[in-house]
Write a protein that holds these residues in place. Structure first.
Motif, PDB file in Angstrom:
ATOM      1  N   LEU A  63       0.731  -1.293  -0.009  1.00 49.80           N
ATOM      2  CA  LEU A  63      -0.026   0.063   0.097  1.00 49.80           C
ATOM      3  C   LEU A  63       0.791   1.460   0.156  1.00 49.80           C
ATOM      4  CD1 LEU A  63      -2.562  -1.011   2.595  1.00 49.80           C
ATOM      5  CD2 LEU A  63      -2.862  -0.980   0.157  1.00 49.80           C
ATOM      6  N   ASP A  64       2.003   1.212   0.655  1.00 54.84           N
ATOM      7  CA  ASP A  64       2.742   2.350   0.858  1.00 54.84           C
ATOM      8  C   ASP A  64       4.071   2.529  -0.162  1.00 54.84           C
ATOM      9  OD1 ASP A  64       3.963   4.795   1.978  1.00 54.84           O
ATOM     10  OD2 ASP A  64       4.724   3.778   3.725  1.00 54.84           O
ATOM     11  N   PRO A  65       3.936   3.527  -0.836  1.00 54.36           N
ATOM     12  CA  PRO A  65       5.085   3.712  -1.937  1.00 54.36           C
ATOM     13  C   PRO A  65       6.415   3.696  -1.339  1.00 54.36           C
ATOM     14  CG  PRO A  65       3.191   4.961  -2.759  1.00 54.36           C
ATOM     15  CD  PRO A  65       2.900   4.505  -1.264  1.00 54.36           C
ATOM     16  N   PHE A  66       6.394   4.407   0.028  1.00 49.44           N
ATOM     17  CA  PHE A  66       7.579   4.658   0.457  1.00 49.44           C
ATOM     18  C   PHE A  66       8.098   3.166   1.237  1.00 49.44           C
ATOM     19  CE2 PHE A  66       5.623   8.818   0.550  1.00 49.44           C
ATOM     20  CZ  PHE A  66       6.869   9.528   0.138  1.00 49.44           C
ATOM     21  N   SER A  67       7.340   2.293   1.364  1.00 49.25           N
ATOM     22  CA  SER A  67       7.904   0.723   1.840  1.00 49.25           C
ATOM     23  C   SER A  67       7.965  -0.008   0.589  1.00 49.25           C
ATOM     24  CB  SER A  67       6.742   0.325   2.738  1.00 49.25           C
ATOM     25  OG  SER A  67       6.369   1.423   3.821  1.00 49.25           O
ATOM     26  N   GLY A  68       8.001   0.303  -0.381  1.00 53.00           N
ATOM     27  CA  GLY A  68       8.379  -0.739  -1.478  1.00 53.00           C
ATOM     28  C   GLY A  68       7.092  -0.968  -2.682  1.00 53.00           C
ATOM     29  N   ALA A  69       5.943  -0.229  -2.103  1.00 47.50           N
ATOM     30  CA  ALA A  69       4.888  -0.759  -2.786  1.00 47.50           C
ATOM     31  C   ALA A  69       4.886  -0.075  -4.332  1.00 47.50           C
ATOM     32  CB  ALA A  69       3.541  -0.091  -2.217  1.00 47.50           C
ATOM     33  N   LYS A  70       4.282  -0.711  -5.353  1.00 44.58           N
ATOM     34  CA  LYS A  70       4.132  -0.106  -6.692  1.00 44.58           C
ATOM     35  C   LYS A  70       3.284   1.120  -6.783  1.00 44.58           C
ATOM     36  CE  LYS A  70       4.860  -4.695  -8.771  1.00 44.58           C
ATOM     37  NZ  LYS A  70       4.228  -5.727  -9.656  1.00 44.58           N
ATOM     38  N   SER A  71       3.559   1.879  -7.649  1.00 45.90           N
ATOM     39  CA  SER A  71       2.619   2.958  -7.751  1.00 45.90           C
ATOM     40  C   SER A  71       1.513   2.847  -8.501  1.00 45.90           C
ATOM     41  CB  SER A  71       3.264   4.072  -8.502  1.00 45.90           C
ATOM     42  OG  SER A  71       2.797   5.441  -8.635  1.00 45.90           O
TER      43      SER A  71
END
Length: 207
Positions: A158-166
């Motif tokens: 869910l979180d882009p800052f944690s490695g999630a896809k945009s």
């Protein structure tokens, strides 16, 4: 009638049962689930051959020549394939191996889980006291519902800052609930079939 494959099937079931007791945790779970599936399929076949004809006027059980031995096998098969898997407690697998919390809600059988049996004691106390329960009197949350665990398993989708896809959050939520969604869809499908079972059965009976 004697089926040549039946002894082989029973031997295979016995091997799976032994493996579910003696193997490692991961292999034990696979063997147990596979054994339950094989027994359930066998019970479905036996029910179609020997139980379903009893609900008709012009059909008879295909193995009725076996007499009382047939119904002994049917009873034992239904117990091992349906009743035991439903009432057997589940094996506790900690979400966080460093902080295990062996709560009753994580080890309840499927029947107890559906009825929320782990909340019966609290419900009885509330009915007797007629007062709202205190927060510390409520049962603790399972470790799979803890904030730390949910953050660890969901933020990477869910979180882009944690490695999630945009991408849209909807697809991230689908990825997080990938295990729960099939169970929900299956439950809704079973409920839909059950709603149509009674009218269809009455229609076929009156025809």
């Amino acid at each position: 009638m004697f089926q040549p494959t039946l002894p082989l099937l029973k031997l295979y079931d016995t091997a799976l049962a032994v493996a579910s007791l003696s193997a490692q945790r991961d292999h034990r779970a696979v063997a147990k689930n596979h054994l339950n599936f094989v027994l359930l399929v066998t019970a479905g076949v036996i029910s179609y051959r020997d139980i379903a004809p009893l609900a008709t006027f012009n059909s008879f059980p295909r193995d009725e020549c076996e007499g009382w031995l047939l119904w002994m096998k049917v009873a034992l098969l239904l117990v091992t394939a349906v009743i035991i898997p439903l009432v057997s407690p589940r094996e506790y697998v900690p979400a966080d191996p460093e902080n295990p919390q062996a709560l009753q809600s994580r080890t309840d059988s499927f029947v107890d889980l559906i009825g929320s049996v782990h909340l019966d004691g609290q419900s009885c106390r509330c009915c007797i006291s007629r007062q709202s329960p205190r927060c510390d009197a409520l049962p603790p949350l399972p470790d799979t519902n803890g904030a730390a665990y949910l953050k660890r398993v969901s933020f990477k989708h869910l979180d882009p800052f944690s490695g999630a896809k945009s991408r849209h959050m909807f697809f991230g939520l689908l990825r997080v609930a990938a295990r729960e969604l099939p169970a929900l869809v299956s439950g809704l499908f079973v409920q839909l079939c059950a709603n149509f079972a009674a009218p269809v059965g009455i229609n076929r009976l009156l025809r």
